[in-house]
Design an enzyme around this catalytic site. Structure first.
Site, mmCIF file in Angstrom:
data_model
loop_
_atom_site.group_PDB
_atom_site.id
_atom_site.type_symbol
_atom_site.label_atom_id
_atom_site.label_comp_id
_atom_site.label_asym_id
_atom_site.label_seq_id
_atom_site.Cartn_x
_atom_site.Cartn_y
_atom_site.Cartn_z
ATOM 1 N N ASN A 143 8.832 -7.488 -13.654
ATOM 2 C CA ASN A 143 8.467 -6.596 -14.406
ATOM 3 C C ASN A 143 7.118 -5.953 -14.167
ATOM 4 O O ASN A 143 6.726 -4.883 -14.794
ATOM 5 C CB ASN A 143 8.204 -7.294 -16.099
ATOM 6 C CG ASN A 143 7.116 -8.197 -15.992
ATOM 7 O OD1 ASN A 143 7.109 -9.392 -15.275
ATOM 8 N ND2 ASN A 143 5.826 -7.807 -16.307
ATOM 9 N N GLY A 145 4.484 -4.928 -10.397
ATOM 10 C CA GLY A 145 4.027 -4.938 -9.182
ATOM 11 C C GLY A 145 5.302 -4.794 -8.082
ATOM 12 O O GLY A 145 6.320 -4.194 -8.455
ATOM 13 N N THR A 177 12.043 -12.930 -9.969
ATOM 14 C CA THR A 177 10.951 -13.506 -10.795
ATOM 15 C C THR A 177 9.723 -12.658 -10.936
ATOM 16 O O THR A 177 9.690 -12.095 -9.724
ATOM 17 C CB THR A 177 10.446 -14.958 -10.385
ATOM 18 O OG1 THR A 177 9.826 -14.955 -9.192
ATOM 19 C CG2 THR A 177 11.777 -15.945 -10.420
ATOM 20 N N GLY A 178 9.107 -12.433 -11.974
ATOM 21 C CA GLY A 178 8.175 -11.694 -11.898
ATOM 22 C C GLY A 178 8.701 -10.059 -11.834
ATOM 23 O O GLY A 178 7.976 -9.185 -11.231
ATOM 24 N N TYR A 203 -5.720 -18.902 -3.634
ATOM 25 C CA TYR A 203 -4.421 -18.066 -3.867
ATOM 26 C C TYR A 203 -3.451 -17.972 -2.437
ATOM 27 O O TYR A 203 -2.335 -18.000 -2.553
ATOM 28 C CB TYR A 203 -4.722 -16.537 -4.127
ATOM 29 C CG TYR A 203 -3.805 -15.618 -4.384
ATOM 30 C CD1 TYR A 203 -2.778 -15.369 -5.033
ATOM 31 C CD2 TYR A 203 -3.558 -14.663 -3.022
ATOM 32 C CE1 TYR A 203 -1.605 -14.686 -4.875
ATOM 33 C CE2 TYR A 203 -2.475 -13.937 -2.965
ATOM 34 C CZ TYR A 203 -1.490 -14.002 -3.667
ATOM 35 O OH TYR A 203 -0.283 -12.776 -3.804
#
Length: 314
Positions: free
Chosen positions: A26, A28, A23-24, A178
């Site tokens: 794309n 970092g 997931t994520g 966060y």
């Protein structure tokens, strides 16, 4: 069996017959997890909110990994009602690992919410991955030895959850919220493994964190990441203590591939938990609070209407 002495982040074991979802994937750390896993011959699926950004990441991976078996599905963790469609679009009979990496990090007020009415960081980073994991559990259970790898954060080490204000309605501070959202994810990863063991599942859940991972110390991946010369020079002294996001990916990649890694463990960088090759570390004291983890699990089930162990394990 692999060991700390034999593991080499530059020479990963082959995994041609396996399927991994990042997931994520794309940008970092998630991008580098996907790029590194692609070198093993596995099929790597990027779960991304933006199809255009996913295509850029796929092109970058294919340029660096000839023959890479990589594709993408649209995944928006902030929209719980969309997750079932995303899982269906995987179009696989089994899943060997999911790396729950995607995340939102806001630096400034005001407080924002998902379409479901949840605080954006808690809702995306924790609630979205919790609900996604439930939907993926049948596919994970169909694999011989699947893994759920949860990407935590060093920012969670100094935070504590407020069970009466999980969504920061009373006191919203972005950096703290966060950190708490990542702490909630880490609690989930450890509690998930305890519950998987209790029902005799073949699925294992591992928690990792990337240490200190800076964009300015990360190798260039144009067009979506091109650090300037000035940024590199300014951050050069920091390389003594922290690292780039390519290295921040190493604990997650090892948690996916190394048969010596076991469920319920925490993995991070070797040097002070901030930089270096991946190693197992002791579970942080506050993460070992099983009653806090169980309370969070129950609250999360209520908020999402999901339960990753709701009778779907064989």
């Amino acid at each position: 069996m692999s060991s700390a002495l034999s593991w080499n982040v530059q020479r990963l074991p082959r995994a041609e017959d396996r399927v991994f979802l990042v997931t994520g994937g794309n940008a970092g750390i998630g991008y580098f997890v996907a790029e590194q896993l692609s070198t093993t011959g596995a099929t790597v699926v990027l779960g991304c909110r933006s199809p255009a950004r996913a295509e850029l990441a796929i092109a970058s991976i294919r340029a660096r990994v000839p023959g890479a078996r990589v594709r993408a599905v649209r995944l928006d963790l902030a929209d719980l009602s969309s997750l079932a469609t995303a899982v269906d679009s995987l179009a696989v009979e089994r899943l060997d690992a999911v790396i729950n990496n995607a995340g939102v990090a806001l630096d400034d007020p005001p407080r924002r919410e998902t379409g479901d009415g949840h605080e954006l960081m808690f809702g995306t980073n924790h609630l979205g991955h919790f609900a996604l994991t439930q939907l993926l559990m049948p596919l994970l259970s169909a694999a011989p030895t699947a893994r759920v790898v949860t990407m935590g954060s060093f920012a969670a080490k100094s935070e504590r959850l407020d069970p009466d204000d999980l969504q920061s309605r009373k006191d919203y501070r972005p950096k703290r919220t966060y950190g708490r959202s990542k702490l909630a994810q880490m609690y989930f990863g450890l509690e998930l493994d305890r519950r998987l063991r209790a029902v005799g599942s073949t699925v294992a859940s591992v928690v990792v964190h990337p240490g200190g991972a800076l964009d300015s110390l990360t190798p260039s991946r144009p067009p979506f990441h091109v650090p300037t010369t000035g940024a590199r020079l300014v951050s050069a002294p920091a390389a003594l203590l922290v690292q780039g996001k390519h290295a921040g990916a190493w604990p997650a990649v090892r948690a996916v591939l190394d048969p010596a890694v076991q469920g319920g463990q925490l993995w991070g960088p070797r040097v002070f938990g901030l930089r270096g090759e991946p190693r197992r570390e002791a579970v942080w004291n506050h993460l070992a609070d099983r009653s806090a983890a169980a309370r969070l699990w129950d609250a999360t089930c209520e908020l999402t209407g999901a339960d990753p162990l709701s009778g779907q394990l064989r």
